[in-house]
Write a protein that holds these residues in place. Sequence first.
Motif, mmCIF file in Angstrom:
data_model
loop_
_atom_site.group_PDB
_atom_site.id
_atom_site.type_symbol
_atom_site.label_atom_id
_atom_site.label_comp_id
_atom_site.label_asym_id
_atom_site.label_seq_id
_atom_site.Cartn_x
_atom_site.Cartn_y
_atom_site.Cartn_z
ATOM 1 N N THR A 1 62.356 60.520 119.968
ATOM 2 C CA THR A 1 62.248 61.821 120.603
ATOM 3 C C THR A 1 62.881 61.786 121.981
ATOM 4 O OG1 THR A 1 60.158 62.217 119.433
ATOM 5 C CG2 THR A 1 60.657 63.647 121.300
ATOM 6 N N GLN B 1 54.317 65.194 116.860
ATOM 7 C CA GLN B 1 55.582 65.101 117.566
ATOM 8 C C GLN B 1 55.346 65.306 119.059
ATOM 9 O OE1 GLN B 1 58.645 64.483 116.109
ATOM 10 N NE2 GLN B 1 59.506 64.329 118.166
ATOM 11 N N VAL B 2 55.836 64.370 119.843
ATOM 12 C CA VAL B 2 55.716 64.477 121.281
ATOM 13 C C VAL B 2 56.897 65.285 121.825
ATOM 14 C CG1 VAL B 2 56.939 62.302 121.729
ATOM 15 C CG2 VAL B 2 55.301 63.206 123.409
ATOM 16 N N GLN B 3 56.632 66.101 122.828
ATOM 17 C CA GLN B 3 57.687 66.826 123.522
ATOM 18 C C GLN B 3 57.835 66.255 124.929
ATOM 19 O OE1 GLN B 3 55.036 69.060 122.043
ATOM 20 N NE2 GLN B 3 56.245 68.606 120.207
ATOM 21 N N SER C 1 53.999 66.203 126.218
ATOM 22 C CA SER C 1 52.962 67.057 125.664
ATOM 23 C C SER C 1 52.984 66.943 124.144
ATOM 24 C CB SER C 1 53.150 68.514 126.083
ATOM 25 O OG SER C 1 54.381 69.025 125.602
ATOM 26 N N GLY C 2 51.939 67.412 123.518
ATOM 27 C CA GLY C 2 51.865 67.391 122.064
ATOM 28 C C GLY C 2 51.262 66.119 121.492
ATOM 29 N N ARG C 3 51.409 65.031 122.198
ATOM 30 C CA ARG C 3 50.848 63.748 121.807
ATOM 31 C C ARG C 3 50.431 62.986 123.056
ATOM 32 N NH1 ARG C 3 51.277 65.993 117.618
ATOM 33 N NH2 ARG C 3 52.057 65.195 115.606
#
Length: 124
Positions: A113, A1-3, A25-27
């Motif tokens: 997202t 999951q991207v933030q 972030s996250g991806r």
Amino acid sequence: QVQLVESGGGLVQAGGSLRLSCAASGRTLRKYFMGWFRQAPGKEREFVAAISQSGVNTHYADSVKGRSSISRDNDKNTVYLQMNSLKPEDTAVYYCAAKTGVMTATTPSQYDTWGQGTQVTVSS
């Protein structure tokens, strides 16, 4: 999951400029088709601009075409929205959004997202 986290909003006079940023972030941002949307009080969330994973394909709403530019720096995991010649009707909360896939998307429901939004206020 991207933030996603938007920044760069603020109060500007009509005719001024802002550069909004969307940090991921996250991806790896490189995987995602990205869009900018905005929502004013009492109105539907509307499409502003979109950019493909590579950055070679862009699309703009008629309301901002010619005075805005979407770009991305995949090395920095960041998408930008440069807005010039701002008008009071540009006042809204601006959101960045990410989706998988390669098809151009201009509706909120197509995105997976969302960031928290950044307020843009343009005074007359």
